[in-house]
Design a protein around this motif. Structure first.
Motif, mmCIF file in Angstrom:
data_model
loop_
_atom_site.group_PDB
_atom_site.id
_atom_site.type_symbol
_atom_site.label_atom_id
_atom_site.label_comp_id
_atom_site.label_asym_id
_atom_site.label_seq_id
_atom_site.Cartn_x
_atom_site.Cartn_y
_atom_site.Cartn_z
ATOM 1 N N THR A 159 8.923 -40.902 5.250
ATOM 2 C CA THR A 159 7.518 -41.293 5.326
ATOM 3 C C THR A 159 6.940 -40.967 6.699
ATOM 4 O OG1 THR A 159 8.012 -43.513 6.152
ATOM 5 C CG2 THR A 159 7.976 -43.207 3.744
ATOM 6 N N ALA A 160 5.622 -41.019 6.805
ATOM 7 C CA ALA A 160 4.958 -40.773 8.088
ATOM 8 C C ALA A 160 5.459 -41.743 9.154
ATOM 9 C CB ALA A 160 3.441 -40.891 7.919
ATOM 10 N N GLN A 161 5.656 -43.005 8.766
ATOM 11 C CA GLN A 161 6.125 -43.999 9.722
ATOM 12 C C GLN A 161 7.554 -43.700 10.174
ATOM 13 O OE1 GLN A 161 5.694 -48.047 8.376
ATOM 14 N NE2 GLN A 161 6.917 -48.893 10.041
ATOM 15 N N GLU A 162 8.412 -43.332 9.236
ATOM 16 C CA GLU A 162 9.798 -43.007 9.596
ATOM 17 C C GLU A 162 9.858 -41.777 10.494
ATOM 18 O OE1 GLU A 162 12.361 -44.584 5.762
ATOM 19 O OE2 GLU A 162 11.152 -42.778 5.528
ATOM 20 N N LEU A 163 9.037 -40.781 10.183
ATOM 21 C CA LEU A 163 9.005 -39.572 11.009
ATOM 22 C C LEU A 163 8.458 -39.873 12.404
ATOM 23 C CD1 LEU A 163 7.746 -36.935 8.420
ATOM 24 C CD2 LEU A 163 10.079 -37.227 9.270
ATOM 25 N N GLN A 164 7.480 -40.769 12.480
ATOM 26 C CA GLN A 164 6.913 -41.123 13.777
ATOM 27 C C GLN A 164 7.959 -41.802 14.654
ATOM 28 O OE1 GLN A 164 3.514 -40.307 14.726
ATOM 29 N NE2 GLN A 164 4.665 -40.583 16.639
ATOM 30 N N THR A 165 8.783 -42.650 14.049
ATOM 31 C CA THR A 165 9.866 -43.301 14.798
ATOM 32 C C THR A 165 10.810 -42.254 15.390
ATOM 33 O OG1 THR A 165 9.767 -45.284 13.427
ATOM 34 C CG2 THR A 165 11.831 -44.882 14.605
ATOM 35 N N LEU A 166 11.178 -41.264 14.577
ATOM 36 C CA LEU A 166 12.053 -40.192 15.049
ATOM 37 C C LEU A 166 11.364 -39.370 16.131
ATOM 38 C CD1 LEU A 166 13.433 -39.004 11.589
ATOM 39 C CD2 LEU A 166 14.741 -40.194 13.357
ATOM 40 N N ALA A 167 10.087 -39.064 15.907
ATOM 41 C CA ALA A 167 9.337 -38.259 16.868
ATOM 42 C C ALA A 167 9.210 -38.965 18.215
ATOM 43 C CB ALA A 167 7.946 -37.950 16.308
ATOM 44 N N ASP A 168 8.935 -40.252 18.185
ATOM 45 C CA ASP A 168 8.783 -41.005 19.437
ATOM 46 C C ASP A 168 10.074 -40.987 20.250
ATOM 47 O OD1 ASP A 168 6.176 -41.593 18.803
ATOM 48 O OD2 ASP A 168 6.591 -43.618 18.067
ATOM 49 N N LEU A 169 11.203 -41.089 19.575
ATOM 50 C CA LEU A 169 12.487 -41.050 20.283
ATOM 51 C C LEU A 169 12.765 -39.654 20.829
ATOM 52 C CD1 LEU A 169 14.541 -43.280 17.826
ATOM 53 C CD2 LEU A 169 14.138 -43.779 20.251
ATOM 54 N N CYS A 170 12.428 -38.630 20.063
ATOM 55 C CA CYS A 170 12.615 -37.258 20.547
ATOM 56 C C CYS A 170 11.774 -36.997 21.792
ATOM 57 C CB CYS A 170 12.254 -36.253 19.453
ATOM 58 S SG CYS A 170 13.471 -36.140 18.122
ATOM 59 N N LYS A 171 10.541 -37.481 21.774
ATOM 60 C CA LYS A 171 9.665 -37.276 22.937
ATOM 61 C C LYS A 171 10.128 -38.092 24.135
ATOM 62 C CE LYS A 171 5.943 -38.106 20.428
ATOM 63 N NZ LYS A 171 4.518 -38.312 20.038
ATOM 64 N N LYS A 172 10.513 -39.322 23.889
ATOM 65 C CA LYS A 172 10.950 -40.202 24.974
ATOM 66 C C LYS A 172 12.162 -39.642 25.714
ATOM 67 C CE LYS A 172 12.664 -44.908 25.836
ATOM 68 N NZ LYS A 172 12.984 -46.224 25.217
ATOM 69 N N HIS A 173 13.089 -39.038 24.952
ATOM 70 C CA HIS A 173 14.338 -38.553 25.553
ATOM 71 C C HIS A 173 14.393 -37.034 25.685
ATOM 72 C CE1 HIS A 173 16.281 -42.543 25.392
ATOM 73 N NE2 HIS A 173 15.628 -42.700 24.259
ATOM 74 N N ASN A 174 13.240 -36.364 25.483
ATOM 75 C CA ASN A 174 13.159 -34.910 25.611
ATOM 76 C C ASN A 174 14.209 -34.218 24.745
ATOM 77 O OD1 ASN A 174 12.118 -32.466 26.520
ATOM 78 N ND2 ASN A 174 13.486 -32.397 28.301
ATOM 79 N N VAL A 175 14.146 -34.486 23.449
ATOM 80 C CA VAL A 175 15.137 -33.993 22.491
ATOM 81 C C VAL A 175 14.489 -33.002 21.530
ATOM 82 C CG1 VAL A 175 16.579 -34.718 20.518
ATOM 83 C CG2 VAL A 175 16.635 -36.018 22.661
ATOM 84 N N LEU A 176 15.236 -31.956 21.191
ATOM 85 C CA LEU A 176 14.801 -30.950 20.236
ATOM 86 C C LEU A 176 15.064 -31.440 18.814
ATOM 87 C CD1 LEU A 176 13.972 -27.939 19.649
ATOM 88 C CD2 LEU A 176 16.399 -27.386 19.865
ATOM 89 N N CYS A 177 14.134 -31.189 17.905
ATOM 90 C CA CYS A 177 14.311 -31.556 16.500
ATOM 91 C C CYS A 177 14.475 -30.293 15.660
ATOM 92 C CB CYS A 177 13.111 -32.357 15.993
ATOM 93 S SG CYS A 177 13.227 -32.809 14.236
ATOM 94 N N ILE A 178 15.580 -30.217 14.925
ATOM 95 C CA ILE A 178 15.758 -29.170 13.923
ATOM 96 C C ILE A 178 15.428 -29.811 12.584
ATOM 97 C CG2 ILE A 178 17.350 -27.521 12.863
ATOM 98 C CD1 ILE A 178 16.836 -27.022 15.842
ATOM 99 N N SER A 179 14.357 -29.362 11.954
ATOM 100 C CA SER A 179 13.905 -29.960 10.708
ATOM 101 C C SER A 179 14.236 -29.034 9.539
ATOM 102 C CB SER A 179 12.400 -30.241 10.755
ATOM 103 O OG SER A 179 12.013 -31.045 9.665
ATOM 104 N N ASP A 180 15.246 -29.429 8.776
ATOM 105 C CA ASP A 180 15.719 -28.670 7.626
ATOM 106 C C ASP A 180 14.857 -29.072 6.425
ATOM 107 O OD1 ASP A 180 17.069 -27.672 5.442
ATOM 108 O OD2 ASP A 180 19.049 -28.378 6.058
#
Length: 425
Positions: free
Chosen positions: A195-216
């Motif tokens: 969901t948008a909310q679940e993705l936002q949680t993941l996105a916020d953590l990626c941004k906070k810790h400068n992490v790359l996301c591979i989205s399959d």
């Protein structure tokens, strides 16, 4: 001598993957119906297969020769036309899209192109089994977090939305050594559409810790109403740190064509290009040309319900619902998927009907699927293949069924299930 030529340690002990093992089992057991591997057993759209025939036998001899290494020009241009409006950004077909030998190689190039020795990569379980192997091959350290089913309520049908991440556990995995998060949505094998909310949680953590996301996102077109596929690259601040992976095999129901792609910002894609050019260099020209023509055909009718991007999900809903129905009627407890073309089904209620002691495997789902294939003539896939050793218990009471199959084979599945159950009663 033997030690000198042994398999390099980065490849582990060289164990067979679940696919190698179960394709071999299918040849050995000859089950009446194969609901194991995820591929259709019926024809792709006519215009897709005819495109390949026309390309291979057409007037242009160059369509049977090498093409541009990072992607046949007509194909990357059409991929840019498809995805630019979907991500809200004008994609550069030359520098922001890479065509690969299946989505598998897109994953390989993304992981090997970014993961260095000691880098940590977060994997959501269950996961496509090659993720872990590729990370370790690159010298990385996989960190696992399972989707966990919420406690079931009596009489309530479980859906893939009931499988969720523990947000505190998720946050605890991120740290200074975290390089990458691998996301799979729609999810294989659970069928979860994040969901948008679940993705936002993941996105916020990626941004906070400068992490790359591979989205399959290979199952992007197989999402069932009212659910919608959201590309994490479209969330604020995520385009610059996301590589998205797609598949012609899944999009057009031609998995044997082994053509995939990755898209993202040019500075990230450069790393994938380096791996690709030193691995496969270029992909099959006639297939790339045929995929390009198929995309043009669908883009021309994009606003029509006949467009295969949308008609495929409509076609699969009835197959999903039929398989869920027959599984419930025969003792399984299926998880109704919101996307993809797999059903995870709990077989716990059938445990007293099947003697697993004769199968040598450590994991119960392997023992169940092998005995079930022998007795019922139905091949399925054990989900613990998609878990780390510490979390296999989460998936051990399930098996995975594929429903992108001919109606007559789904009907045969019902017949075989009823016959098997009758013998056991």
């Amino acid at each position: 001598m033997s030690d000198k030529f042994k398999l390099p340690a980065r490849y582990g002990a060289g164990e067979k993957s679940v696919w190698v093992e179960y394709i071999q089992l299918a040849a050995e057991y000859k089950p009446a119906v194969n609901l194991g591997q995820g591929f259709p057993d019926y024809h792709a759209p006519d215009h897709v297969t005819k495109a390949l025939a026309n390309v291979a036998t057409g007037e242009n001899p160059l369509f049977n020769q090498y093409t541009r290494g990072f992607g046949h020009l007509r194909l990357v241009q059409n991929l840019a036309k498809l995805y630019s409006p979907l991500v809200g950004k004008e994609l550069d077909p030359i520098n922001e899209i890479l065509v690969t030998n299946g989505a598998y190689e897109a994953l390989f190039s993304a992981i090997l192109g970014h993961v260095d020795e000691g880098d940590e990569v977060i994997i959501i379980e269950p996961f496509f089994d090659c993720y872990e192997f590729m990370i370790k091959s690159a010298g990385g350290v996989p960190k696992f977090i399972p989707l966990k089913p919420k406690p079931s309520q009596d009489g309530k049908e479980m859906t893939s939305a009931d499988w969720v991440l523990d947000e505190k556990e998720l946050a605890s995995l991120f740290g200074s050594r975290t390089k990458m998060l691998i996301l799979n949505t729609p999810h294989n094998p659970v069928g979860k559409v994040f969901t948008a909310q679940e993705l936002q949680t993941l996105a916020d953590l990626c941004k906070k810790h400068n992490v790359l996301c591979i989205s399959d996102e290979v199952y992007e077109w197989m999402v069932y109403k009212p659910h919608k596929h959201i590309r994490i690259a479209t969330l604020p601040g995520m385009w610059e740190r996301t590589i998205t992976i797609g598949s012609a095999g899944k999009t057009f129901s031609v998995t044997g064509w082994k053509t995939g792609w990755a898209y993202g910002p040019a500075d990230l894609m450069r790393n994938l290009q380096v791996v690709h050019q030193n691995c496969v260099y270029t992909c099959c020209t006639p297939i790339q040309e045929a995929v390009a023509r198929s995309l043009e055909f669908e883009l021309a009718r994009y606003d029509s319900p006949e467009c295969y991007f949308f008609s495929l999900a409509e076609e699969l809903v009835s197959k999903r619902d039929y398989l869920v129905k027959i599984l419930k009627e025969n003792g399984f407890k299926p998880v109704v998927p919101d996307g993809g073309y797999f059903v995870m089904a709990d077989w716990t209620k059938l445990e007293n009907k099947i003697d697993l002691s004769t199968e040598p495997d450590r994991n119960k789902d392997y023992r169940f699927t092998k005995k079930f294939a022998k007795e019922a003539g139905i091949l399925t896939i054990p989900p613990t293949a998609f878990y780390s050793a510490d979390h296999r218990h989460v998936g051990e009471s399930y098996t995975r069924f594929c429903f992108i199959k001919k109606d007559e084979n789904l009907q045969l599945t019902e017949k075989l299930l009823k016959e098997w159950n009758a013998k056991k009663n």
